[in-house]
Design an enzyme around this catalytic site. Structure first.
Site, PDB file in Angstrom:
ATOM      1  N   CYS A  53      33.224 -64.337  28.095  1.00 48.48           N
ATOM      2  CA  CYS A  53      34.402 -63.450  28.151  1.00 48.48           C
ATOM      3  C   CYS A  53      35.648 -64.063  28.932  1.00 48.48           C
ATOM      4  O   CYS A  53      35.151 -64.269  29.983  1.00 48.48           O
ATOM      5  CB  CYS A  53      34.268 -62.188  28.044  1.00 48.48           C
ATOM      6  SG  CYS A  53      35.575 -61.225  28.268  1.00 48.48           S
TER       7      CYS A  53
ATOM      8  N   GLY B 279      30.480 -55.459  29.283  1.00 46.04           N
ATOM      9  CA  GLY B 279      31.022 -54.842  28.119  1.00 46.04           C
ATOM     10  C   GLY B 279      31.686 -56.371  27.129  1.00 46.04           C
ATOM     11  O   GLY B 279      30.833 -56.568  26.330  1.00 46.04           O
ATOM     12  N   ARG B 280      32.774 -56.730  27.605  1.00 45.39           N
ATOM     13  CA  ARG B 280      33.454 -57.647  26.611  1.00 45.39           C
ATOM     14  C   ARG B 280      32.547 -58.844  26.760  1.00 45.39           C
ATOM     15  O   ARG B 280      32.354 -59.620  25.801  1.00 45.39           O
ATOM     16  CB  ARG B 280      34.657 -57.950  27.112  1.00 45.39           C
ATOM     17  CG  ARG B 280      35.766 -56.720  26.837  1.00 45.39           C
ATOM     18  CD  ARG B 280      37.088 -56.827  27.716  1.00 45.39           C
ATOM     19  NE  ARG B 280      36.739 -56.541  29.160  1.00 45.39           N
ATOM     20  CZ  ARG B 280      37.572 -57.007  30.139  1.00 45.39           C
ATOM     21  NH1 ARG B 280      38.740 -57.397  30.031  1.00 45.39           N
ATOM     22  NH2 ARG B 280      37.123 -56.783  31.442  1.00 45.39           N
TER      23      ARG B 280
ATOM     24  N   GLU C 192      40.477 -87.411  20.302  1.00 50.44           N
ATOM     25  CA  GLU C 192      41.318 -86.503  21.191  1.00 50.44           C
ATOM     26  C   GLU C 192      42.083 -87.652  21.832  1.00 50.44           C
ATOM     27  O   GLU C 192      41.709 -88.526  22.478  1.00 50.44           O
ATOM     28  CB  GLU C 192      40.662 -85.890  22.387  1.00 50.44           C
ATOM     29  CG  GLU C 192      41.552 -85.136  23.437  1.00 50.44           C
ATOM     30  CD  GLU C 192      42.556 -84.492  22.714  1.00 50.44           C
ATOM     31  OE1 GLU C 192      42.694 -83.458  22.019  1.00 50.44           O
ATOM     32  OE2 GLU C 192      43.733 -84.640  23.370  1.00 50.44           O
TER      33      GLU C 192
ATOM     34  N   TYR D 282      40.689 -39.038  29.317  1.00 50.33           N
ATOM     35  CA  TYR D 282      40.265 -38.173  28.289  1.00 50.33           C
ATOM     36  C   TYR D 282      39.990 -36.790  28.754  1.00 50.33           C
ATOM     37  O   TYR D 282      40.368 -36.522  30.036  1.00 50.33           O
ATOM     38  CB  TYR D 282      38.820 -38.741  27.685  1.00 50.33           C
ATOM     39  CG  TYR D 282      39.189 -39.979  26.816  1.00 50.33           C
ATOM     40  CD1 TYR D 282      40.035 -39.757  26.027  1.00 50.33           C
ATOM     41  CD2 TYR D 282      38.281 -41.263  27.303  1.00 50.33           C
ATOM     42  CE1 TYR D 282      40.259 -41.222  25.151  1.00 50.33           C
ATOM     43  CE2 TYR D 282      38.854 -42.469  26.633  1.00 50.33           C
ATOM     44  CZ  TYR D 282      39.803 -42.624  25.572  1.00 50.33           C
ATOM     45  OH  TYR D 282      39.929 -43.583  24.754  1.00 50.33           O
TER      46      TYR D 282
ATOM     47  N   CYS E  67      36.932 -61.266  18.519  1.00 53.85           N
ATOM     48  CA  CYS E  67      37.061 -61.665  19.782  1.00 53.85           C
ATOM     49  C   CYS E  67      37.700 -63.134  19.956  1.00 53.85           C
ATOM     50  O   CYS E  67      37.234 -63.979  18.767  1.00 53.85           O
ATOM     51  CB  CYS E  67      35.370 -61.691  20.357  1.00 53.85           C
ATOM     52  SG  CYS E  67      35.124 -62.624  21.801  1.00 53.85           S
TER      53      CYS E  67
HETATM   54  C1  LIG Z   1      37.539 -52.411  23.078  1.00 52.27           C
HETATM   55  C2  LIG Z   1      37.348 -51.532  24.083  1.00 52.27           C
HETATM   56  C3  LIG Z   1      36.815 -50.523  23.821  1.00 52.27           C
HETATM   57  C4  LIG Z   1      36.479 -49.427  24.926  1.00 52.27           C
HETATM   58  N1  LIG Z   1      36.143 -48.185  24.541  1.00 52.27           N
HETATM   59  C5  LIG Z   1      35.461 -47.376  25.593  1.00 52.27           C
HETATM   60  C6  LIG Z   1      34.810 -46.356  25.442  1.00 52.27           C
HETATM   61  O1  LIG Z   1      34.667 -45.810  24.058  1.00 52.27           O
HETATM   62  N2  LIG Z   1      34.346 -45.555  26.411  1.00 52.27           N
HETATM   63  C7  LIG Z   1      34.358 -45.971  27.656  1.00 52.27           C
HETATM   64  O2  LIG Z   1      34.115 -45.275  28.398  1.00 52.27           O
HETATM   65  N3  LIG Z   1      34.997 -47.125  27.931  1.00 52.27           N
HETATM   66  C8  LIG Z   1      35.415 -47.919  27.056  1.00 52.27           C
HETATM   67  N4  LIG Z   1      35.898 -49.373  27.449  1.00 52.27           N
HETATM   68  C9  LIG Z   1      35.818 -49.633  28.735  1.00 52.27           C
HETATM   69  C10 LIG Z   1      34.529 -50.563  28.646  1.00 52.27           C
HETATM   70  O3  LIG Z   1      33.230 -49.623  28.705  1.00 52.27           O
HETATM   71  C11 LIG Z   1      34.410 -51.138  30.103  1.00 52.27           C
HETATM   72  O4  LIG Z   1      34.116 -50.355  31.024  1.00 52.27           O
HETATM   73  C12 LIG Z   1      35.557 -52.221  30.387  1.00 52.27           C
HETATM   74  O5  LIG Z   1      35.391 -52.983  29.109  1.00 52.27           O
HETATM   75  C13 LIG Z   1      35.123 -53.209  31.513  1.00 52.27           C
HETATM   76  O6  LIG Z   1      34.022 -53.921  31.468  1.00 52.27           O
HETATM   77  P1  LIG Z   1      33.858 -55.438  31.038  1.00 52.27           P
HETATM   78  O7  LIG Z   1      34.717 -56.306  31.977  1.00 52.27           O
HETATM   79  O8  LIG Z   1      32.330 -55.597  31.208  1.00 52.27           O
HETATM   80  O9  LIG Z   1      34.264 -55.451  29.667  1.00 52.27           O
HETATM   81  C14 LIG Z   1      36.278 -50.157  26.319  1.00 52.27           C
HETATM   82  C15 LIG Z   1      36.393 -51.513  26.500  1.00 52.27           C
HETATM   83  C16 LIG Z   1      36.997 -52.164  25.550  1.00 52.27           C
HETATM   84  C17 LIG Z   1      37.095 -53.610  25.672  1.00 52.27           C
HETATM   85  S1  SF4 Z   2      38.637 -60.948  22.706  1.00 50.15           S
HETATM   86 FE1  SF4 Z   2      38.959 -61.789  25.018  1.00 50.15          FE
HETATM   87  S2  SF4 Z   2      38.351 -60.229  26.439  1.00 50.15           S
HETATM   88 FE2  SF4 Z   2      37.791 -59.399  24.299  1.00 50.15          FE
HETATM   89  S3  SF4 Z   2      35.702 -59.860  24.341  1.00 50.15           S
HETATM   90 FE3  SF4 Z   2      36.893 -61.748  23.618  1.00 50.15          FE
HETATM   91  S4  SF4 Z   2      37.193 -63.164  25.257  1.00 50.15           S
HETATM   92 FE4  SF4 Z   2      36.606 -61.056  26.122  1.00 50.15          FE
END
Ligand SMILES: Cc1cc2nc3c(=O)[nH]c(=O)nc-3n(C[C@H](O)[C@H](O)[C@H](O)COP(=O)(O)O)c2cc1C
Ligand code: SF4
Length: 667
Positions: A342, A318-319, A412, A174, A362
């Site tokens: 996740c 996050g996820r 099953e 960005y 999800c």
């Molecule tokens: C759908 C989605 C949208 C995201 N949007 C942002 C965002 O708005 N700003 C940001 O800094 N990171 C964004 N990220 C990155 C997340 O903040 C995070 O760093 C990344 O998903 C890795 O962490 P996790 O493995 O716990 O998901 C986004 C990630 C996902 C999956």
């Molecule tokens: S869609 Fe897949 S990667 Fe995204 S939050 Fe759900 S399980 Fe995690």
């Protein structure tokens, strides 16, 4: 005592005290109103995560200057006082649960999409952040000053709205990151060239934000600590750059990657839980400030270890929180086994948000922004539900039906539950998928009104004994075998494999496949799973695809990961090429010029997709149609698709129960 004392210890930063160390990092949702206002979906979505026990929510990137700096399909905005009432409402809701809340403020720069904003994007230089995007326009000095002011105004609004902190986004391709990175900043003025010059814009933003929020309001700074792109900033470069603009930051949120290395930013499944905490550690050691690390962290054990090792002070999940909003409470109150982890598939979240302009969904959580209120409902009288097929769709349907009180029978024919998802998860780089069938099985086992029969054929006689009111056909799919010369004769014999045989015999291939020729026919997700297995083991891999593009429907993260694997391992791509004959040691293909070619192999794989497979469907339908039994098909049994569709259709069993007038609110 809690099993995770570090995770569940508070942290005070300036006027903000976090009740624990778990943070929901910012994640764009596409839930926003077209006006840029937070929607009521947002309120429910964030409320669930607050109720689930998270310490801090950092709300997804909000635009400081729209439309010029906007990002995403329906990005939320914080560039006008109009947005204050609903932002305030969100803070109020989140605070009710004892969680803290921050908002990430951002200008997308060159990552803004011209077709959405109606104007040429701006940036440090005229270099796009995504291949194929139109070139942005370098910002003038006046524009730089204006945008800096916009960041400050946005931060001040965050204070007014009741946020506990504000996060400045200086990573992920960005605007600020475009100034910081030598890949996108080719300026010759005081904003380009040396580290100090490239950091000048970031410094101006941080100083302006501080001026506007006052000395005691916490500021988080999110950086891509290592851009992980050749020629981009390395961790060492960023550690150096930070000295110019870290002063006003109270917490450094240490992320990674640019658009072209998104697999390290929204981490691919093959990366270990918390793999990039070393970056946070390096920042913490150099600057002595609290840091936050994120990246495939899925449970409290890894979080506790990272905190114990002193790598970071805060853990971003996050996820993991999209998948299970209650993760923190489950970890804290001894319900860790119930966490719906996740699986890093990136299909419903990043795939929807970034590639498809859809709202975030999800794979494992069919109710991302809806409360699981169905559990408050109860079936009236007796209702027997028979689910045929114990894959993820069938398991979801069975668990849901049992949770509202149906007597549920899951049949099953194999010895184990989990279906195709469980099979695919046996491929090493797909191992995370195993968490989902495991979660479903755990959930099923706890339901005393759910009986699972394995090694059992769902014959009409057997089903009849269970006196079904509803039959759910969830028998899944099997590999598609079109009428191609020699395919039937050779498949799953000698050197010719389907995906299922490849999985069951994968150990026989060994880890050193140098000199072995592998040809994979089919450039969809399954064919690519085979490539991901063989290419890094040194095999000479060729992939054949009839369409002009390989991995056409992949989510953006898997796509970039695929390109990386192809480039690192010299995978040969044959697009526009169709399989015409299968021999025991070669495929005959018709290339895009219409010529026939022979592709010899040591191992040949036919991955032409899957087709629905319901062996007993007709007999069962015939037997029960006249008895008034309700009959539905879900998941791959309808049409071969992905886990996400099957799971969502499994949950739809509730609609059938509603339709039949069987569900009532619990008293
Ligand atoms: C759908 C989605 C949208 C995201 N949007 C942002 C965002 O708005 N700003 C940001 O800094 N990171 C964004 N990220 C990155 C997340 O903040 C995070 O760093 C990344 O998903 C890795 O962490 P996790 O493995 O716990 O998901 C986004 C990630 C996902 C999956
Ligand atoms: S869609 Fe897949 S990667 Fe995204 S939050 Fe759900 S399980 Fe995690």
């Amino acid at each position: 005592m809690n099993a995770y004392p570090k995770v569940f210890s508070p942290l005070s930063v300036k006027h903000m005290t976090l009740k624990n160390r778990l943070v929901m990092p910012p994640m764009g949702t596409n839930y926003g109103e077209q006006s840029g206002e937070l929607s009521f979906l947002h309120l429910a979505y964030y409320e669930q995560r607050a109720a689930g026990g998270i310490g801090l929510i950092i709300v997804e990137n909000a635009s400081v200057y729209s439309p010029q700096g906007s990002n995403g399909t329906t990005q939320i905005r914080i560039d006008h006082d109009n947005y204050l009432p609903r932002l305030f409402y969100l803070c109020e809701i989140v605070h009710k649960y004892g969680a803290s809340i921050a908002v990430q403020i951002n200008h997308a720069g060159a990552s803004a999409v011209e077709s959405r904003t109606g104007m040429q994007p701006v940036s440090a230089s005229d270099i796009p952040t995504k291949t194929g995007s139109p070139a942005p326009r370098p910002m003038t000095r006046e524009e730089i000053d204006l945008v800096v002011k916009k960041y400050g105004e946005a931060a001040k609004r965050a204070v007014t709205a009741g946020f506990d902190a504000v996060e400045v986004h200086a990573g992920h391709s960005y605007l600020i990151s475009q100034f910081l990175s030598p890949l996108t900043n080719k300026r010759k003025d005081e904003f380009g060239g040396s580290s100090e010059n490239r950091a000048r814009f970031a410094k101006m933003v941080m100083e302006e934000v501080r001026r506007q929020v006052g000395p005691s309001f916490p500021i988080l700074l999110r950086i891509s600590a290592d851009e992980l792109v050749p020629g981009g900033n390395t961790l060492e470069d960023m550690l150096d750059l930070l000295k110019y603009f870290e002063k006003e930051a109270d917490i450094i949120d240490v992320s990674a990657g640019l658009n072209s290395s998104i697999q390290y930013q929204i981490d691919s499944g093959h990366l270990e839980d918390g793999w990039r905490s070393y970056m946070a550690k390096a920042v913490k050691e150099r600057y002595g400030k609290p840091t936050m690390t994120t990246g495939n962290i899925r449970g409290p054990k890894v979080a506790e270890r990272i905190l114990e090792d002193g790598d970071a002070d805060l853990i971003g999940i996050g996820r993991g929180l999209i998948a299970d909003p209650e993760l923190p409470n489950k970890a804290k109150y001894g319900r860790e086994d119930e966490i719906r982890k996740c699986i890093s598939c990136n299909i419903g979240c990043a795939g929807h948000r970034i590639a498809l302009n859809r709202p975030v969904r999800c794979t494992v959580n069919p109710m991302v922004n809806v409360w699981e209120d169905y559990k408050k409902q109860r079936i009236e009288g007796i209702c027997n539900v028979v689910v045929i097929g114990g894959g993820t769709a069938g398991l979801e349907a069975a668990c849901t039906a049992a949770e509202v009180g149906c007597s549920t029978y899951l049949i099953e024919k194999k010895g184990a539950l989990g279906g195709l998802a469980a099979e695919i998860s046996k491929i090493p780089d797909k191992r995370r998928i195993a968490d989902f069938p495991a979660y479903l099985e755990y959930r099923a086992k706890k339901l005393r009104n759910l009986i699972a029969f394995t090694n059992t054929e769902a014959t009409p006689d057997f089903v009849d004994k269970l006196k079904p009111d509803i039959i759910v056909n969830a028998t899944g799919s099997s590999p598609l075998m079109p009428p191609i010369d020699g395919l039937k004769e050779n498949i799953d014999k000698g050197r010719v494999y389907s995906i299922l045989r490849m999985i069951s015999e994968q150990e026989s291939f060994g880890n050193d496949l140098k000199g072995k020729k592998v040809v994979v026919v089919g450039g969809g997700a399954v064919g690519l799973d085979v490539v991901e297995f063989f290419a890094p083991r040194g095999a000479d891999v060729t992939i054949v695809e009839m369409l002009p593009e390989i991995g056409k429907d992949l989510d953006p993260v898997s796509k970039v990961r695929m390109t990386e694997i192809f480039e690192e391992n010299n995978v040969a791509e044959r697009t526009g090429t169709a399989l015409t004959r299968v021999d025991s040691d070669k495929f005959v293909v018709k290339n895009r010029d219409g010529e026939l070619e022979e592709l010899n192999f040591d191992y040949g794989f036919v991955c032409l997709g899957m087709k629905s497979s319901s062996p007993h469907l007709t007999k069962i339908e015939e037997r029960f149609a006249s008895q008034g039994v309700e009959f539905i098909s879900i998941g791959d049994a309808v049409r071969a698709r992905r886990i996400i569709e099957g799971v969502s259709e499994g949950r739809n069993i509730l609609n059938v129960l509603h339709k039949l007038g069987r569900l009532k609110e619990r008293n």
